[in-house]
Design a protein around this motif. Structure first.
Motif, PDB file in Angstrom:
ATOM      1  N   UNK A  85       0.819  -1.204   0.000  1.00  0.00           N
ATOM      2  CA  UNK A  85       0.000   0.000   0.000  1.00  0.00           C
ATOM      3  C   UNK A  85       0.853   1.254   0.000  1.00  0.00           C
ATOM      4  N   UNK A  86       0.254   2.329  -0.454  1.00  0.00           N
ATOM      5  CA  UNK A  86       0.960   3.606  -0.548  1.00  0.00           C
ATOM      6  C   UNK A  86       0.959   4.314   0.807  1.00  0.00           C
ATOM      7  N   UNK A  87       1.978   5.088   1.042  1.00  0.00           N
ATOM      8  CA  UNK A  87       2.093   5.860   2.272  1.00  0.00           C
ATOM      9  C   UNK A  87       3.281   6.800   2.160  1.00  0.00           C
ATOM     10  N   UNK A  88       3.672   7.367   3.277  1.00  0.00           N
ATOM     11  CA  UNK A  88       4.838   8.246   3.327  1.00  0.00           C
ATOM     12  C   UNK A  88       5.952   7.559   4.096  1.00  0.00           C
ATOM     13  N   UNK A  89       7.161   7.695   3.605  1.00  0.00           N
ATOM     14  CA  UNK A  89       8.306   7.105   4.278  1.00  0.00           C
ATOM     15  C   UNK A  89       8.518   7.770   5.634  1.00  0.00           C
ATOM     16  N   UNK A  90       8.730   6.950   6.649  1.00  0.00           N
ATOM     17  CA  UNK A  90       8.993   7.463   7.988  1.00  0.00           C
ATOM     18  C   UNK A  90      10.483   7.595   8.280  1.00  0.00           C
ATOM     19  N   UNK A  91      11.312   7.141   7.309  1.00  0.00           N
ATOM     20  CA  UNK A  91      12.764   7.188   7.503  1.00  0.00           C
ATOM     21  C   UNK A  91      13.450   7.177   6.138  1.00  0.00           C
ATOM     22  N   UNK A  92      14.706   7.584   6.108  1.00  0.00           N
ATOM     23  CA  UNK A  92      15.504   7.465   4.898  1.00  0.00           C
ATOM     24  C   UNK A  92      15.734   5.978   4.627  1.00  0.00           C
ATOM     25  N   UNK A  93      15.749   5.613   3.344  1.00  0.00           N
ATOM     26  CA  UNK A  93      15.931   4.210   2.968  1.00  0.00           C
ATOM     27  C   UNK A  93      16.386   4.156   1.517  1.00  0.00           C
ATOM     28  N   UNK A  94      16.394   2.953   0.957  1.00  0.00           N
ATOM     29  CA  UNK A  94      16.730   2.739  -0.441  1.00  0.00           C
ATOM     30  C   UNK A  94      15.571   1.999  -1.095  1.00  0.00           C
ATOM     31  N   UNK A  95      15.176   2.436  -2.280  1.00  0.00           N
ATOM     32  CA  UNK A  95      14.089   1.801  -3.012  1.00  0.00           C
ATOM     33  C   UNK A  95      14.475   0.366  -3.358  1.00  0.00           C
ATOM     34  N   UNK A  96      13.630  -0.585  -2.964  1.00  0.00           N
ATOM     35  CA  UNK A  96      13.912  -2.001  -3.197  1.00  0.00           C
ATOM     36  C   UNK A  96      13.871  -2.364  -4.678  1.00  0.00           C
ATOM     37  N   UNK A  97      13.194  -1.572  -5.495  1.00  0.00           N
ATOM     38  CA  UNK A  97      13.078  -1.882  -6.921  1.00  0.00           C
ATOM     39  C   UNK A  97      14.148  -1.178  -7.753  1.00  0.00           C
ATOM     40  N   UNK A  98      14.397   0.108  -7.481  1.00  0.00           N
ATOM     41  CA  UNK A  98      15.307   0.888  -8.324  1.00  0.00           C
ATOM     42  C   UNK A  98      16.680   1.145  -7.708  1.00  0.00           C
TER      43      UNK A  98
END
Length: 87
Positions: A32-45
């Motif tokens: 589901x869509x939402x807002x990131x709560x922390x910095x991370x790396x996109x699992x797809x790109x």
């Protein structure tokens, strides 16, 4: 880890195939869509995700929290995926 988008279910949900030798396998997991709560790396790109970015993440159902619940995909990458695949 192997990840592929199977289908756009609605404006706010997608179906994902997820496979990781350490974390397990999901044949058709709902994200589901939402807002990131922390910095991370996109699992797809592999692109950076910043706190507050629009993202997709695995849905939790009641007390069942998926093992990959901390993974995210940028919503802009998902939008581009469906835009490119409609050609």
């Amino acid at each position: 880890m192997t990840l592929s988008i199977l289908e756009k279910l609605s404006a706010s949900t997608i179906s994902i195939r997820w496979s990781d030798p350490c974390l397990g396998h999901y044949e058709s997991q709902i994200w589901g869509i939402g807002l990131s709560r922390a910095d991370a790396t996109c699992a797809l790109s592999g692109q950076p995700i910043r706190r507050g970015d629009s993202i997709f993440r695995p849905r939790a159902y009641g007390s069942h929290v998926p093992i990959n619940s901390n993974r995210m995909i940028l919503a802009s990458v998902v939008a581009g995926f469906f835009h490119d695949s409609s050609r």
